[in-house]
Enzyme design. Structure first.
Site, short mmCIF file in Angstrom:
data_model
loop_
_atom_site.label_atom_id
_atom_site.label_comp_id
_atom_site.label_asym_id
_atom_site.label_seq_id
_atom_site.Cartn_x
_atom_site.Cartn_y
_atom_site.Cartn_z
N LYS A 2 10.98 -59.36 -9.46
CA LYS A 2 11.41 -58.66 -10.66
C LYS A 2 10.17 -58.45 -11.55
O LYS A 2 10.16 -57.61 -12.67
CB LYS A 2 12.41 -59.44 -11.60
CG LYS A 2 13.38 -59.54 -10.58
CD LYS A 2 14.24 -60.73 -11.24
CE LYS A 2 15.37 -61.67 -10.41
NZ LYS A 2 15.72 -62.87 -10.84
N GLY A 3 9.23 -59.09 -11.58
CA GLY A 3 7.90 -59.04 -12.35
C GLY A 3 7.40 -57.75 -12.83
O GLY A 3 6.83 -57.54 -14.05
N GLU A 22 2.40 -53.69 -8.96
CA GLU A 22 2.74 -55.11 -9.12
C GLU A 22 2.36 -55.72 -10.59
O GLU A 22 1.79 -54.95 -11.19
CB GLU A 22 1.83 -56.10 -8.27
CG GLU A 22 2.01 -56.27 -7.04
CD GLU A 22 3.30 -57.46 -7.25
OE1 GLU A 22 3.74 -57.80 -8.45
OE2 GLU A 22 3.68 -58.09 -6.04
N ASP A 23 2.94 -56.72 -11.27
CA ASP A 23 2.50 -57.17 -12.43
C ASP A 23 1.51 -58.08 -12.36
O ASP A 23 0.74 -57.80 -13.28
CB ASP A 23 3.86 -57.88 -13.28
CG ASP A 23 4.39 -59.12 -12.45
OD1 ASP A 23 4.41 -58.62 -10.95
OD2 ASP A 23 4.70 -60.20 -12.60
N ASP A 45 -1.96 -62.76 -7.77
CA ASP A 45 -2.61 -64.16 -8.24
C ASP A 45 -2.98 -64.74 -6.79
O ASP A 45 -4.33 -64.49 -6.51
CB ASP A 45 -1.27 -65.04 -8.51
CG ASP A 45 -1.50 -66.27 -9.36
OD1 ASP A 45 -2.07 -67.02 -8.61
OD2 ASP A 45 -0.61 -66.69 -9.98
N ARG A 59 11.10 -63.08 -19.68
CA ARG A 59 10.65 -61.68 -19.14
C ARG A 59 10.70 -60.56 -20.03
O ARG A 59 10.05 -59.49 -19.95
CB ARG A 59 11.64 -61.11 -17.71
CG ARG A 59 11.35 -62.10 -16.88
CD ARG A 59 11.99 -61.58 -15.36
NE ARG A 59 12.15 -62.26 -14.32
CZ ARG A 59 11.47 -62.81 -13.23
NH1 ARG A 59 10.29 -62.07 -13.41
NH2 ARG A 59 11.66 -63.42 -12.35
C1 PRP Z 1 4.98 -62.95 -8.93
C2 PRP Z 1 4.45 -61.63 -9.28
C3 PRP Z 1 3.96 -61.00 -8.14
C4 PRP Z 1 3.57 -62.47 -7.29
C5 PRP Z 1 2.27 -62.47 -7.35
O1 PRP Z 1 6.36 -62.89 -8.42
O2 PRP Z 1 5.71 -60.65 -9.80
O3 PRP Z 1 4.86 -60.33 -6.93
O4 PRP Z 1 4.30 -63.21 -7.85
O5 PRP Z 1 1.66 -63.79 -6.65
P1 PRP Z 1 0.72 -63.92 -5.51
O6 PRP Z 1 -0.36 -63.01 -5.70
O7 PRP Z 1 0.45 -65.44 -5.74
O8 PRP Z 1 1.70 -63.71 -4.46
P2 PRP Z 1 7.38 -63.98 -8.03
O9 PRP Z 1 7.57 -64.34 -6.64
O10 PRP Z 1 7.38 -64.85 -9.05
O11 PRP Z 1 8.68 -63.17 -8.58
P3 PRP Z 1 9.18 -62.21 -9.79
O12 PRP Z 1 8.45 -60.92 -9.66
O13 PRP Z 1 10.52 -62.13 -9.40
O14 PRP Z 1 8.94 -63.21 -10.69
#
Ligand code: PRP
Length: 182
Positions: free
Chosen positions: A44-45, A100-101, A104, A166
């Site tokens: 969702k991010g 992507e948001d 990480d 969010r």
């Molecule tokens: C977060 C974010 C990215 C991902 C990045 O999503 O939106 O998609 O983590 O992290 P990484 O590089 O360590 O994989 P999350 O899984 O928290 O779900 P969300 O988007 O619903 O918050």
């Protein structure tokens, strides 16, 4: 400002500038494309960034959504992103723009790249609002990242902690006491 936010990283105005710059970069890249690219929001991010980004582009794109989750209620990535909701469209032969948001650990990006290229996409371009290179566990990067940050826990404009924050219109650093008391 929200009481759980320590400081603001990106104001609404700064977000607008970043979005415009990312849209201009995508327009330059896809202006002469022979087909309509498929822009994918990784939910969702990325939802807020995605909606602003595709509307700021001059190039027409089709849109689709995929829900991928790796964090649950944790601040650390599980390392195994799960596909919660798949795309509606086929990506075979398509120019895919993945939005992507944040990148990480990079695990989500690698999972998405393998999946989408494995389904026969013609190209795969990644735009991310944030990049956290210090936390990378796998060697991967966005083609275009709007803003590089250190190892702070940020929320707002789509980014969450335990599904909260969010809907803040800006991005801020979450106070440590909020996630350390749990
Ligand atoms: C977060 C974010 C990215 C991902 C990045 O999503 O939106 O998609 O983590 O992290 P990484 O590089 O360590 O994989 P999350 O899984 O928290 O779900 P969300 O988007 O619903 O918050």
């Amino acid at each position: 400002m929200n009481k759980d936010v320590e400081s603001v990283v990106l104001t609404e105005e700064q977000i607008r500038e970043k979005v415009q710059a990312a849209a201009a970069w995508l327009d330059a890249k896809f202006a002469k494309s022979s087909q309509t690219p498929l822009a994918i929001s990784v939910l969702k991010g990325s939802v807020m960034f995605f909606c602003d980004l595709v509307r700021a582009m001059q190039t027409p794109v089709q849109i689709d959504f995929m829900t991928v989750s790796s964090y649950g209620a944790q601040t650390e990535s599980s390392g195994m992103p799960k596909i919660v909701m798949d795309l509606a469209a086929s990506v075979a032969g398509r120019d895919v723009i993945l939005v992507e948001d944040i990148v990480d650990s990079g695990n989500t990006l690698v999972t998405m790249r393998n999946l989408i290229m494995g389904r026969g996409a013609r190209s795969f371009t990644v735009v991310s609002l944030f990049d956290k290179p210090a936390r990378r566990a796998v060697p991967v990067q966005a083609d275009y990242a709007c803003f590089e940050i250190g190892d702070e826990f940020i929320v707002g404009y789509g980014l969450d902690y335990a599904q909260q924050y969010r809907t803040l219109p800006y991005v801020g650093i979450l106070k440590r006491e909020v996630y350390e008391k749990k």
